[in-house]
Design a protein around this motif. Structure first.
Motif, PDB file in Angstrom:
ATOM      1  N   ASP A  74       0.804  -1.218   0.000  1.00  0.00           N
ATOM      2  CA  ASP A  74       0.000   0.000   0.000  1.00  0.00           C
ATOM      3  C   ASP A  74       0.842   1.276   0.000  1.00  0.00           C
ATOM      4  O   ASP A  74       0.297   2.371  -0.082  1.00  0.00           O
ATOM      5  CB  ASP A  74      -0.910   0.042   1.245  1.00  0.00           C
ATOM      6  N   GLU A  75       2.155   1.141   0.078  1.00  0.00           N
ATOM      7  CA  GLU A  75       3.017   2.306   0.239  1.00  0.00           C
ATOM      8  C   GLU A  75       2.964   3.242  -0.968  1.00  0.00           C
ATOM      9  O   GLU A  75       2.944   2.800  -2.111  1.00  0.00           O
ATOM     10  CB  GLU A  75       4.468   1.873   0.452  1.00  0.00           C
ATOM     11  N   LEU A  76       2.968   4.537  -0.676  1.00  0.00           N
ATOM     12  CA  LEU A  76       3.112   5.584  -1.676  1.00  0.00           C
ATOM     13  C   LEU A  76       4.236   6.511  -1.236  1.00  0.00           C
ATOM     14  O   LEU A  76       4.576   6.587  -0.056  1.00  0.00           O
ATOM     15  CB  LEU A  76       1.818   6.383  -1.843  1.00  0.00           C
ATOM     16  N   GLY A  77       4.813   7.236  -2.183  1.00  0.00           N
ATOM     17  CA  GLY A  77       5.898   8.154  -1.861  1.00  0.00           C
ATOM     18  C   GLY A  77       7.245   7.471  -1.981  1.00  0.00           C
ATOM     19  O   GLY A  77       7.370   6.347  -2.468  1.00  0.00           O
ATOM     20  N   VAL A  78       8.282   8.149  -1.507  1.00  0.00           N
ATOM     21  CA  VAL A  78       9.637   7.603  -1.554  1.00  0.00           C
ATOM     22  C   VAL A  78       9.745   6.504  -0.499  1.00  0.00           C
ATOM     23  O   VAL A  78       9.470   6.736   0.683  1.00  0.00           O
ATOM     24  CB  VAL A  78      10.686   8.696  -1.291  1.00  0.00           C
ATOM     25  N   LEU A  79      10.136   5.326  -0.928  1.00  0.00           N
ATOM     26  CA  LEU A  79      10.236   4.208   0.013  1.00  0.00           C
ATOM     27  C   LEU A  79      11.332   4.477   1.040  1.00  0.00           C
ATOM     28  O   LEU A  79      12.367   5.074   0.713  1.00  0.00           O
ATOM     29  CB  LEU A  79      10.523   2.909  -0.731  1.00  0.00           C
ATOM     30  N   HIS A 103      18.426   0.934  -5.676  1.00  0.00           N
ATOM     31  CA  HIS A 103      17.465   1.899  -6.200  1.00  0.00           C
ATOM     32  C   HIS A 103      16.854   2.725  -5.074  1.00  0.00           C
ATOM     33  O   HIS A 103      16.431   2.174  -4.058  1.00  0.00           O
ATOM     34  CB  HIS A 103      16.304   1.202  -6.914  1.00  0.00           C
ATOM     35  N   VAL A 104      16.794   4.028  -5.274  1.00  0.00           N
ATOM     36  CA  VAL A 104      15.897   4.882  -4.502  1.00  0.00           C
ATOM     37  C   VAL A 104      14.616   4.948  -5.330  1.00  0.00           C
ATOM     38  O   VAL A 104      14.646   5.327  -6.501  1.00  0.00           O
ATOM     39  CB  VAL A 104      16.480   6.296  -4.309  1.00  0.00           C
ATOM     40  N   VAL A 105      13.496   4.545  -4.745  1.00  0.00           N
ATOM     41  CA  VAL A 105      12.258   4.408  -5.515  1.00  0.00           C
ATOM     42  C   VAL A 105      11.159   5.271  -4.906  1.00  0.00           C
ATOM     43  O   VAL A 105      10.984   5.304  -3.685  1.00  0.00           O
ATOM     44  CB  VAL A 105      11.787   2.943  -5.550  1.00  0.00           C
ATOM     45  N   GLU A 106      10.412   5.930  -5.784  1.00  0.00           N
ATOM     46  CA  GLU A 106       9.209   6.645  -5.360  1.00  0.00           C
ATOM     47  C   GLU A 106       8.014   6.056  -6.094  1.00  0.00           C
ATOM     48  O   GLU A 106       8.009   5.951  -7.325  1.00  0.00           O
ATOM     49  CB  GLU A 106       9.304   8.134  -5.643  1.00  0.00           C
ATOM     50  N   VAL A 107       6.995   5.664  -5.335  1.00  0.00           N
ATOM     51  CA  VAL A 107       5.741   5.190  -5.904  1.00  0.00           C
ATOM     52  C   VAL A 107       4.803   6.392  -5.983  1.00  0.00           C
ATOM     53  O   VAL A 107       4.346   6.903  -4.960  1.00  0.00           O
ATOM     54  CB  VAL A 107       5.118   4.070  -5.047  1.00  0.00           C
ATOM     55  N   LEU A 108       4.514   6.821  -7.198  1.00  0.00           N
ATOM     56  CA  LEU A 108       3.672   8.006  -7.398  1.00  0.00           C
ATOM     57  C   LEU A 108       2.196   7.657  -7.367  1.00  0.00           C
ATOM     58  O   LEU A 108       1.378   8.396  -6.817  1.00  0.00           O
ATOM     59  CB  LEU A 108       4.029   8.674  -8.729  1.00  0.00           C
ATOM     60  N   GLU A 109       1.835   6.537  -7.975  1.00  0.00           N
ATOM     61  CA  GLU A 109       0.442   6.091  -8.002  1.00  0.00           C
ATOM     62  C   GLU A 109       0.398   4.574  -8.032  1.00  0.00           C
ATOM     63  O   GLU A 109       1.329   3.925  -8.523  1.00  0.00           O
ATOM     64  CB  GLU A 109      -0.302   6.614  -9.248  1.00  0.00           C
ATOM     65  N   ARG A 110      -0.690   4.025  -7.523  1.00  0.00           N
ATOM     66  CA  ARG A 110      -0.943   2.593  -7.591  1.00  0.00           C
ATOM     67  C   ARG A 110      -2.293   2.358  -8.264  1.00  0.00           C
ATOM     68  O   ARG A 110      -3.291   3.006  -7.917  1.00  0.00           O
ATOM     69  CB  ARG A 110      -0.965   1.956  -6.197  1.00  0.00           C
TER      70      ARG A 110
END
Length: 258
Positions: free
Chosen positions: A180-185, A196-203
């Motif tokens: 469910d995470e959003l944003g920069v992990l 990797h630095v990862v950001e989830v913008l949308e799901r």
């Protein structure tokens, strides 16, 4: 900051790093596990006794092949039964949804031959902290991707667009999908390509699938978990019979078994 010591960590007298070098705890655990397996491969007759151990974490091609053969021969992985598979699916149904997609951006720190992985990880963690601690209204991710990323997407601020599980390396997908995470992990994501630095913008949620439709994928997921558990237990047995100096493997995961 790691303490520099003139006394290298050792596995059965074999040094894991050069005097004066100070690998972090995770690196030492990884090197110790590989060295335990290399020595066991020699004892099992799968590797020549004169195979040289490197103190930089790099092993010979012959040792890598011997370790793979050793694990295949000596690590018993139980086959999950139907009941276990059904329980796993019921508890983790989102992992097997069809059509789940994420809109991502990332900053890749590639692990290439000869790279100092410890230094690379420290740098990647520093960048992760920077992009997570920005002030409201300020977005440092795009600039960090453009100047730091080893992926062509860096020119686009790290934008990867919409991705499904099938678009990603399996180890990358496992860290991102079915959550469910959003944003920069809050942690670095490890893959075969690097850190990797990862950001989830949308799901975009997928459609739930019945167990019968995903039974093969469920079984593969449980088999992978069983393999990790079996390898961890095998390494614990090797460690218990070895003389370890300067490294603690008790209850610790390593990249070998994650």
């Amino acid at each position: 900051m790691h303490e520099v010591t003139d006394k290298p960590a050792r596995v059965n007298g074999v040094e894991l790093h050069a005097a004066g070098e100070a690998p972090d705890a995770a690196t030492l655990r990884q090197r110790a596990c590989v060295e335990l397996l290399r020595q066991r491969a020699i004892a099992a007759g799968l590797l020549a006794a004169d195979d040289e151990a490197g103190c930089d974490g790099v092993i010979s091609e012959a040792a890598a092949e011997a370790i793979e053969g050793l694990i295949d021969r000596e690590v018993e992985v139980p086959e999950p039964d139907d009941e276990a598979c059904r329980r796993h699916h019921a508890a983790n149904a989102a992992q097997f949804d069809e059509g789940e997609a994420l809109r991502l951006r990332h900053i890749l720190f590639a692990v290439t031959p000869g790279v100092d992985v410890v230094a690379l990880r420290k740098h990647a963690e520093h960048v992760l902290l920077e992009v997570r601690s920005h002030e409201d209204g300020v977005d440092p991710f795009v600039e960090a991707a453009r100047t730091q990323s080893n992926c062509p997407s860096g020119a686009e601020g790290g934008d990867l667009g919409w991705l499904t599980r099938d678009d990603c390396a399996p180890e990358f997908a496992r860290e991102l999908f079915g959550r469910d995470e959003l944003g920069v992990l809050p942690r670095l994501v490890h893959s075969r390509f690097g850190l990797h630095v990862v950001e989830v913008l949308e799901r975009r949620p997928g459609e739930s699938r019945a167990f019968e439709a995903v039974a093969g994928a469920v079984r593969a997921s449980l088999r992978r978990q069983a393999y990790h558990t079996a390898l961890r237990q095998y390494l614990a047995l090797l460690a218990g019979a070895a003389e370890l100096e300067g490294v603690d493997l008790d209850g610790a995961d390593t990249p070998l078994v994650q």
